[in-house]
Motif scaffolding. Structure first.
Motif, PDB file in Angstrom:
ATOM      1  N   VAL A   1       0.878  -0.969   0.254  1.00  0.00           N
ATOM      2  CA  VAL A   1       0.068   0.049  -0.090  1.00  0.00           C
ATOM      3  C   VAL A   1       0.756   1.155   0.079  1.00  0.00           C
ATOM      4  N   ILE A   2       1.993   1.436   0.915  1.00  0.00           N
ATOM      5  CA  ILE A   2       2.655   2.358   0.905  1.00  0.00           C
ATOM      6  C   ILE A   2       3.463   2.378  -0.380  1.00  0.00           C
ATOM      7  N   GLY A   3       3.951   1.327  -1.090  1.00  0.00           N
ATOM      8  CA  GLY A   3       4.722   1.352  -2.316  1.00  0.00           C
ATOM      9  C   GLY A   3       3.819   2.053  -3.379  1.00  0.00           C
ATOM     10  N   ALA A   4       2.481   1.629  -3.178  1.00  0.00           N
ATOM     11  CA  ALA A   4       1.510   2.428  -4.350  1.00  0.00           C
ATOM     12  C   ALA A   4       1.386   3.887  -4.061  1.00  0.00           C
ATOM     13  N   LEU A   5       1.616   4.345  -2.764  1.00  0.00           N
ATOM     14  CA  LEU A   5       1.464   5.910  -2.553  1.00  0.00           C
ATOM     15  C   LEU A   5       2.562   6.201  -2.821  1.00  0.00           C
ATOM     16  N   LEU A   6       3.795   5.737  -3.020  1.00  0.00           N
ATOM     17  CA  LEU A   6       5.021   6.352  -3.254  1.00  0.00           C
ATOM     18  C   LEU A   6       5.228   6.316  -4.956  1.00  0.00           C
TER      19      LEU A   6
ATOM     20  N   VAL B   1       2.626   3.262   8.537  1.00  0.00           N
ATOM     21  CA  VAL B   1       4.094   2.695   8.978  1.00  0.00           C
ATOM     22  C   VAL B   1       3.871   2.343  10.439  1.00  0.00           C
ATOM     23  N   GLY B   2       3.249   2.992  11.031  1.00  0.00           N
ATOM     24  CA  GLY B   2       2.879   2.834  12.471  1.00  0.00           C
ATOM     25  C   GLY B   2       2.042   1.395  12.857  1.00  0.00           C
ATOM     26  N   LEU B   3       1.526   0.959  11.717  1.00  0.00           N
ATOM     27  CA  LEU B   3       0.554  -0.181  12.000  1.00  0.00           C
ATOM     28  C   LEU B   3       1.493  -1.473  11.789  1.00  0.00           C
ATOM     29  N   LEU B   4       2.525  -1.005  11.111  1.00  0.00           N
ATOM     30  CA  LEU B   4       3.435  -2.425  11.036  1.00  0.00           C
ATOM     31  C   LEU B   4       3.902  -3.155  12.198  1.00  0.00           C
TER      32      LEU B   4
END
Length: 155
Positions: free
Chosen positions: A36-41, A79-82
Motif C-alpha cells: 500500500v505504501i509502495g503504491a502511495l510512493l 508505517v505505525g501499523l507495521l
C-alpha cells in the motif's frame, strides 16, 4: 480532467476516515502495508523531482503542499501499523522485513520533503521520526540511510 488542486479541499474532508479504513483493512495482514505504501510512493501519486511541483534546484517547491501533507500523514499512519505492542519479535521482524523493499523509496521521498523550501512539508516529514516503528526501521539501517537524512537536514 479534474486537477488535484481542485480535489484537495474535498479529499481533506474524508481523508482521515479513509486512512482509518485502509488501516483496518491492512491490519488483518500487515505484510500488505508495504504494498500500500509502495503504491502511495508511486510517481503517479507522489510528486517527484521531475514533476511540476519541483523547482529548478530539484527540491519540492510546495506547489502541491496539501497533497504532500496528506500523503505524509497517510504513510506515517500506515508505517505505525507495521508493529503492535503484543507482537513477538519474530512477527515484528517479519512485518518490518516485508517493508524493506519500499524503505529506500520512502527515505528518498522523505529526504526531498525534509529539504523542501516549504515549512509545512518539512515539518510533516520530520514528524515521521516520532513514529516508533519508523525510528526502529531507521536504526536498523542507519549506516545506509543516516547520511541521506543528514544531507537533507543540512542543505
Amino acid at each position: 480532467m479534474v486537477l488535484w488542486r481542485d480535489q484537495t479541499p474535498l479529499i481533506g474532508l474524508y481523508h482521515e476516515a479513509m486512512v482509518k479504513c485502509i488501516g483496518e483493512l491492512v491490519s488483518a495482514d500487515r505484510t500488505l502495508i508495504g504494498s500500500v505504501i509502495g503504491a502511495l510512493l508511486h510517481p503517479d501519486i507522489w510528486p517527484t523531482e521531475g514533476s511540476k511541483s519541483s523547482t529548478s534546484s530539484g527540491r519540492g517547491s510546495g506547489a502541491n503542499t496539501p497533497k504532500l501533507v496528506l500523503l505524509l500523514h497517510e504513510v506515517d499512519t500506515l508505517v505505525g501499523l507495521l508493529r503492535k505492542k503484543d507482537d513477538t519479535e519474530d512477527q515484528i521482524e517479519s512485518n518490518l522485513s516485508s517493508f524493506d523493499a519500499y524503505f529506500p523509496s520512502l527515505v528518498s521521498r522523505l529526504c526531498l520533503c525534509i529539504s523542501s523550501d516549504n515549512s509545512r512539508i518539512s515539518e510533516q516529514s520530520l514528524q515521521m521520526f516520532r513514529n516508533e516503528t519508523f525510528s526502529a526501521m531507521v536504526r536498523r539501517r542507519l549506516k545506509e540511510v543516516g547520511p541521506q537524512f543528514i544531507r537533507a537536514l543540512c542543505r
